[in-house]
Design an enzyme around this catalytic site. Structure first.
Site, PDB file in Angstrom:
ATOM      1  CE1 TYR A 157      -3.906   1.897   0.790  1.00 25.64           C
ATOM      2  CE2 TYR A 157      -2.212   3.258   2.504  1.00 25.64           C
ATOM      3  CZ  TYR A 157      -3.443   3.321   1.485  1.00 25.64           C
ATOM      4  OH  TYR A 157      -4.304   4.747   2.022  1.00 25.64           O
ATOM      5  CE  LYS A 161      -3.651   5.387  -1.348  1.00 26.68           C
ATOM      6  NZ  LYS A 161      -4.597   5.813  -2.500  1.00 26.68           N
TER       7      LYS A 161
END
Ligand code: NAD
Length: 251
Positions: A157, A161
């Site tokens: 993640y 991002k």
């Protein structure tokens, strides 16, 4: 003062009732924008759009990882309104995994929604924005990209991002000559369904201890930043990262 009067905005992942996308749609609508809500489920997207103040908003199903879906949503918006002023790439998923537990399917799922989705949806609107010589693309990154996780999402993640930040800056540079801006928002810990019920009391205490403002953010805290980046108030901002984290990362 209404900041988005007459503007047309597409917001992805904005059907989640307590989510950042929905709060952004609400604030955009209050500021005079007409909003197209794209989310996986048609009925949810339509219900979310129907709930917004004002008229003309609509919900449409689409998966941001599917390029044809992205093009279909952009085209439906152009068919309805003739222009696209704002795109908020908000759709995202997360998984609380440790580095050695990330398998191919986890990597694909998390990276695809945030990074591929941001790329595909941006590609779908850029031709219209370029032709108009105006547009604002707002990408939802995360403090997780800047500080290496630590709240809920796993390393994949954080990587996705962080990829969104790089993509944002590269798009900003390439699109600036056509007066199309691209900026990113880096929320810290915001109370939404992405983490609801998934944090133990100990985890929650640990997170709150690390936030100088001593509270989780609210979805409207992020929506306000999206409104700023979407509107002319930020007219000379492109390629920026806007932190919304209660002081949990000051750098
Ligand atoms: P949420 O889970 O409440 O909402 C996410 C929405 O995205 C859902 O409506 C879901 O259906 C939709 N979605 C998922 N995959 C999709 C796909 N492939 N195509 C289209 N829509 C899809 O999450 P949220 O907390 O509102 O998060 C919104 C964004 O903000 C995400 O990108 C998230 O990573 C980011 N973010 C959230 C926080 C936080 O603390 N809540 C912090 C930093 C960043």
């Amino acid at each position: 003062m209404k900041l988005l009067e007459g503007q047309i905005a597409i917001i992805t992942g904005a059907a989640s009732p307590r989510g950042l996308g929905k709060a952004t749609a609400q604030m955009f609508a209050e500021h005079g924008a007409t909003v197209v809500i794209m989310d996986l489920n048609k009925a949810d997207a339509e219900a979310s759009a129907a709930d917004l103040p004002g008229t003309g908003h609509f919900g449409i199903n689409g998966n941001v990882t599917n390029k044809d879906d992205c093009i279909r949503v952009a085209q439906a918006t152009l068919d309805a309104f003739g222009k696209i002023d704002v795109l908020v790439n908000n759709a995202g998923i997360t998984q609380p995994l440790k580095i050695l537990d990330i398998e191919a399917g986890h990597y694909d799922a998390v990276t695809d929604v945030s990074l591929r989705g941001t790329l595909y949806m941006s590609q779908a609107v850029i031709p219209a924005m370029r032709a108009q010589k105006s547009g604002s693309i707002v990408n939802m990154s995360s403090v997780s990209a800047q500080r290496g996780g630590g709240i809920f999402g796993g390393p994949h993640y954080s990587a996705a991002k962080a990829g969104v930040l790089g993509l944002t800056k590269a798009m900003a540079r390439e699109l600036a000559p056509d007066n199309v801006r691209a900026n990113a928002i880096c929320p810290g810990f915001i109370a939404t369904d992405i983490t609801a019920g998934k944090l133990t009391d100990d985890m929650l205490k640990q997170v709150l201890d690390g936030i100088p403002m001593g509270r989780a953010g609210e979805a409207k805290d992020v929506a306000g930043c999206a409104l700023f980046l979407a509107s002319g108030l930020s007219g000379y901002c492109t390629g920026t990262e806007l932190d919304v984290n209660g002081g949990s990362l000051i750098h």
